[in-house]
Design a protein around this motif. Structure first.
Motif, PDB file in Angstrom:
ATOM      1  N   LEU A  50     -44.102 -37.477   3.610  1.00 49.36           N
ATOM      2  CA  LEU A  50     -44.693 -37.824   4.904  1.00 49.36           C
ATOM      3  C   LEU A  50     -43.712 -38.590   5.770  1.00 49.36           C
ATOM      4  O   LEU A  50     -43.641 -38.377   6.986  1.00 49.36           O
ATOM      5  N   ASN A 103     -56.182 -44.229   1.487  1.00 51.93           N
ATOM      6  CA  ASN A 103     -55.202 -43.412   2.208  1.00 51.93           C
ATOM      7  C   ASN A 103     -54.875 -44.016   3.564  1.00 51.93           C
ATOM      8  O   ASN A 103     -53.733 -43.942   4.037  1.00 51.93           O
ATOM      9  N   LEU A 117     -53.044 -33.798  11.549  1.00 60.30           N
ATOM     10  CA  LEU A 117     -53.121 -33.963  10.094  1.00 60.30           C
ATOM     11  C   LEU A 117     -53.504 -35.379   9.673  1.00 60.30           C
ATOM     12  O   LEU A 117     -54.399 -35.577   8.841  1.00 60.30           O
ATOM     13  N   TYR A 159     -49.925 -25.870   8.533  1.00 63.00           N
ATOM     14  CA  TYR A 159     -51.167 -26.620   8.777  1.00 63.00           C
ATOM     15  C   TYR A 159     -51.553 -26.558  10.258  1.00 63.00           C
ATOM     16  O   TYR A 159     -52.728 -26.375  10.591  1.00 63.00           O
ATOM     17  N   ALA A 172     -45.354 -38.115  -2.478  1.00 67.86           N
ATOM     18  CA  ALA A 172     -46.068 -37.628  -1.302  1.00 67.86           C
ATOM     19  C   ALA A 172     -45.763 -38.473  -0.076  1.00 67.86           C
ATOM     20  O   ALA A 172     -45.563 -37.949   1.028  1.00 67.86           O
ATOM     21  N   LEU A 229     -51.973 -37.798  -2.882  1.00 64.51           N
ATOM     22  CA  LEU A 229     -51.982 -39.237  -2.620  1.00 64.51           C
ATOM     23  C   LEU A 229     -52.824 -39.991  -3.650  1.00 64.51           C
ATOM     24  O   LEU A 229     -52.550 -41.157  -3.957  1.00 64.51           O
ATOM     25  N   TRP A 258     -53.226 -32.494  -0.083  1.00 61.83           N
ATOM     26  CA  TRP A 258     -52.653 -33.780   0.318  1.00 61.83           C
ATOM     27  C   TRP A 258     -53.464 -34.944  -0.238  1.00 61.83           C
ATOM     28  O   TRP A 258     -52.918 -35.932  -0.730  1.00 61.83           O
ATOM     29  N   GLN A 259     -54.743 -34.850  -0.161  1.00 61.74           N
ATOM     30  CA  GLN A 259     -55.578 -35.924  -0.680  1.00 61.74           C
ATOM     31  C   GLN A 259     -55.422 -36.066  -2.194  1.00 61.74           C
ATOM     32  O   GLN A 259     -55.379 -37.181  -2.723  1.00 61.74           O
ATOM     33  N   LEU A 293     -45.969 -30.100  -3.426  1.00 58.53           N
ATOM     34  CA  LEU A 293     -45.080 -31.123  -2.872  1.00 58.53           C
ATOM     35  C   LEU A 293     -43.663 -30.587  -2.705  1.00 58.53           C
ATOM     36  O   LEU A 293     -42.972 -30.937  -1.745  1.00 58.53           O
ATOM     37  N   LEU A 331     -56.355 -37.098   7.127  1.00 57.90           N
ATOM     38  CA  LEU A 331     -55.858 -37.547   5.825  1.00 57.90           C
ATOM     39  C   LEU A 331     -56.298 -38.964   5.494  1.00 57.90           C
ATOM     40  O   LEU A 331     -56.447 -39.319   4.317  1.00 57.90           O
ATOM     41  N   CYS A 384     -43.638 -28.676   0.408  1.00 56.57           N
ATOM     42  CA  CYS A 384     -43.664 -29.548   1.582  1.00 56.57           C
ATOM     43  C   CYS A 384     -42.273 -30.033   1.967  1.00 56.57           C
ATOM     44  O   CYS A 384     -42.061 -30.456   3.109  1.00 56.57           O
ATOM     45  N   MET A 441     -55.386 -29.817   3.251  1.00 54.89           N
ATOM     46  CA  MET A 441     -55.835 -31.206   3.247  1.00 54.89           C
ATOM     47  C   MET A 441     -56.274 -31.625   1.848  1.00 54.89           C
ATOM     48  O   MET A 441     -56.008 -32.746   1.402  1.00 54.89           O
TER      49      MET A 441
END
Length: 716
Positions: free
Chosen positions: A654, A684, A674, A618, A650, A641, A637-638, A599, A678, A602, A634
């Motif tokens: 975004l 999500n 993306l 990505y 997160a 979240l 990210w999952q 994170l 996601l 990111c 991915m």
């Protein structure tokens, strides 16, 4: 409430108020330190941007005498007592320069524009002043000027105590040279002096050449600025004299010759190198020895600049030399400013009772650089606020000078160590990233000369400090020391990373993160081992306020490990991403720091177009034939979240990416790929849909890109 009502409250606080006040100050101090803490990726950029030339190419491609007198009733040597005004010196010392010496010089002397100008002026005025630095061949030029005008007897005059008595020396020769005439603002060289000399020379049919420093005080007196011939011309003259024209063509194309000529060289060094070339031509030495002469010439020059007893450099100029070695290829103003701070420290060592006198408005910048065998040039400075065009930089003409000079000071002039150490410590506390980075790089170079002393005097005190910036300086120093291949650095890092000293531990962790691009597997394995071997709350039992200490320890631990992993992730990408993705499930110890590192990564963006680095990563991975990186990104990210402690963070990231998409079509295109992947789960989908409905920029009802992205995921 009046001021009188407030004063007693401060003088006599309520019970517990003093303790509350201390706690408040501690909280404020901790908050201020947290605000000053520099992001790991930004700190890495500063290290690369501001590192010295002798380190960063690696990083980018891999990353006193007996006193005679009266003392204690003892007399040594002659004692002279003078009463009344000082006697003026009446003797006039001069000596004839042998004709053979002048003729020999004529075989190798090469004309140049400043020589031609001086020759015209000498022919017309009988006297000419050459203003140039020492070791530039101005004496040779003076002798050749007199030879061209067919001066018979040439005498070398002793600089007189008074210019008025110089006339008495111009009597029995036709050519005179007066070298290194000293003038001052209180006693400058004036036009009446020159007119009197010209009249006397016309009567005796003589010529006079005077040489002075470029900073000499000349009051409305014409002079010629002496610039020696090109180094290649001088070298050619010497080689042809001893080996002929045919030999020069082949010798000039040798790599050692081209490298030698690429750097500023003194006429004396050129003559010596020419003899080496001639020796090579005759088969007396090989090319390896010829190349080694260049290194020897630089070493000799460095040693002479620090300890030349015949022409001693002032302590102020020595301080500038050392500062330039630390700030080579940096803005001149910064180098000169910090050189004065070093001079004060050195003066305290040399003469503790005598205050340092800094010439606020000294000689010219160009002359100072010339004496340092350096050059000035205009370039662009990298700052936190973007590039600054048109800054004046200073650099040694030979890039080998800086490391050699620092090693010479550190090992051969140990009396300068205390002042140098205090100065470097001051640099490490400076607010400018350039200055802090150069403090670390200088320390790394000193470690190559004497690792034990550099560790004990600089690196260990920084690592043992309780300030984050001190840890960072120690980490930068160790990083560059490893890049310079200083032995035992990895052993030091291993011991520190697994030891009990918190500051040393975090210093080692950050160093591993910085060294990742060069030693990826070693650094990552060491970090993962340190994470698994970290102390837990039971290890802190028996400490006072162990719960509070543990909370603070865990907080710092999370930051340091995440920072190091973030550096590895952004610098190396694929191998680190793949290794960390394997630990997202089944390795709870690593998972926490891997998610935080991801994170943090990111949040970083390209400094040129402000595009998020991971989002751009990505987009490239998703378009590749092998989309393994895209799948791993991915997965992260999952996981972020789905983690209750990381969900909000997160979503904030975004949201920032969506706002970036409003001004960057490529970022929007990446999000178009993306986000549908996601929102595969209902949770999500709900989170991202709500984000896109509510995101807006200041002064706008809604982000345009958000609307388009919402429509995209609604179809998925």
């Amino acid at each position: 409430m009046s001021p009188d009502d407030v004063a007693p409250a401060k003088a006599a606080p309520a019970e517990g108020g003093e303790q509350d006040g201390k706690q408040k100050k501690q909280d404020e101090s901790a908050e201020a330190q947290e605000q000053q803490r520099q992001e790991a990726w930004a700190a890495r950029r500063n290290l690369i941007a501001h590192g010295p030339s002798f380190v960063m190419p690696l990083a980018r491609t891999r990353i006193e005498r007996d006193l005679l007198g009266v003392s204690g009733g003892t007399v040594k040597g002659d004692v002279n007592f003078n009463f009344g005004p000082r006697q003026e010196r009446t003797e006039h010392l001069s000596g004839e320069i042998r004709r053979e010496q002048i003729e020999e010089l004529s075989y190798v002397f090469h004309d140049c524009p400043s020589f031609d100008e001086a020759l015209v002026r000498l022919h017309a005025d009988r006297v000419v002043i050459l203003a140039g630095g020492r070791d530039t061949g101005r004496r040779s030029a003076a002798l050749m000027l007199l030879r061209r005008l067919r001066a018979g007897q040439v005498r070398n005059l002793d600089p007189p105590a008074s210019l008025a008595v110089l006339l008495e020396q111009l009597a029995d020769a036709t050519g005179y040279v007066l070298l290194n005439l000293a003038t001052s603002r209180s006693h400058p060289l004036r036009e009446p002096h020159l007119l009197g000399l010209r009249e006397q020379l016309e009567r005796t049919d003589g010529y006079l050449v005077i040489t002075v420093e470029p900073s000499a005080a000349l009051e409305d007196v014409p002079f010629v600025r002496w610039e020696p011939p090109a180094a290649e011309d001088m070298l050619r003259s010497h080689v042809v004299r001893h080996a002929g024209d045919a030999a020069w063509t082949g010798l000039s194309e040798l790599a050692p010759a081209t490298e030698f000529l690429a750097r500023q060289q003194r006429p004396g060094a050129i003559e010596e190198f020419a003899l080496q070339l001639v020796a090579f031509h005759h088969g007396e030495i090989d090319e390896e020895k010829l190349a080694a002469y260049g290194e020897h010439a630089v070493t000799t020059q460095v040693a002479a600049s620090l300890a030349d007893e015949q022409r001693p450099t002032s302590l102020h100029e020595k301080a500038f030399l050392i500062a330039l070695a630390v700030f080579d290829r940096a803005p001149y103003a910064v180098t000169a400013e910090l050189a004065d701070l070093l001079y004060v420290r050195l003066q305290e060592t040399a003469s503790p009772r005598e205050p340092a006198r800094i010439p606020v408005f000294g000689g010219s910048r160009e002359e100072r650089l010339r004496r340092a065998h350096a050059r000035g040039y205009v370039d662009t400075e990298v700052t936190e606020w973007g590039p600054l065009v048109g800054r004046y930089f200073a650099a040694f003409r030979d890039e080998r000078t800086a490391p050699l000079l620092l090693e010479e000071v550190w090992n051969l002039h140990p009396s300068a160590r205390p002042a140098l150490v205090e100065w470097i410590q001051e640099l490490a506390e400076d607010g400018r990233p350039l200055v802090r980075t150069r403090a670390a790089s200088a320390t790394a170079l000193l470690a190559t000369a004497d690792l034990s002393s550099a560790m004990a005097l600089l690196i260990e005190p920084w690592a043992d400090d309780d300030e984050f910036n001190s840890w960072l300086t120690a980490a930068n120093a160790l990083t560059m020391a490893q890049l310079l291949e200083v032995p035992a650095v990895f052993r030091i890092l291993h011991d520190w990373c697994t030891g009990d000293y918190e500051g040393r531990r975090w210093t080692a962790v950050r160093t591993y993160g910085l060294l990742g691009p060069v030693h990826y597997e070693h650094a990552l394995n060491a970090l993962l081992d340190a994470i698994r071997g970290q102390r837990r709350q039971q290890d802190l039992e028996g400490d006072e306020d162990d719960a509070e200490a543990y909370a603070e320890f865990v907080k710092e631990e999370a930051i340091q490990f995440a920072d190091a992993l973030e550096l590895l992730l952004l610098a190396l990408r694929k191998p680190v991403l793949s290794a960390l993705a394997e630990h997202l499930t089944g390795d709870r110890a690593v998972r926490e720091y891997a998610l935080l590192a991801f994170l943090q990564a990111c949040r970083q963006s390209n400094e040129h177009n402000d595009r998020p680095l991971v989002l751009d990563w990505y987009a490239q991975a998703a378009a590749a034939v092998d989309d393994t990186d895209a799948q791993h990104l991915m997965t992260f990210w999952q996981a972020a979240l789905a983690d209750r402690t990381r969900t909000a963070q997160a979503l904030r990231i975004l949201r920032g990416w969506v706002l970036t998409a409003d001004r960057d079509p490529e970022s929007e295109a990446a999000l178009t790929s993306l986000l549908p992947a996601l929102v595969a789960t209902p949770a999500n989908h709900s989170r991202v849909s709500h984000l896109l409905r509510t995101v807006h920029e200041a002064g706008k009802l809604r982000s345009p890109a958000a609307g388009r992205l919402l429509a995209r995921i609604s179809l998925s």
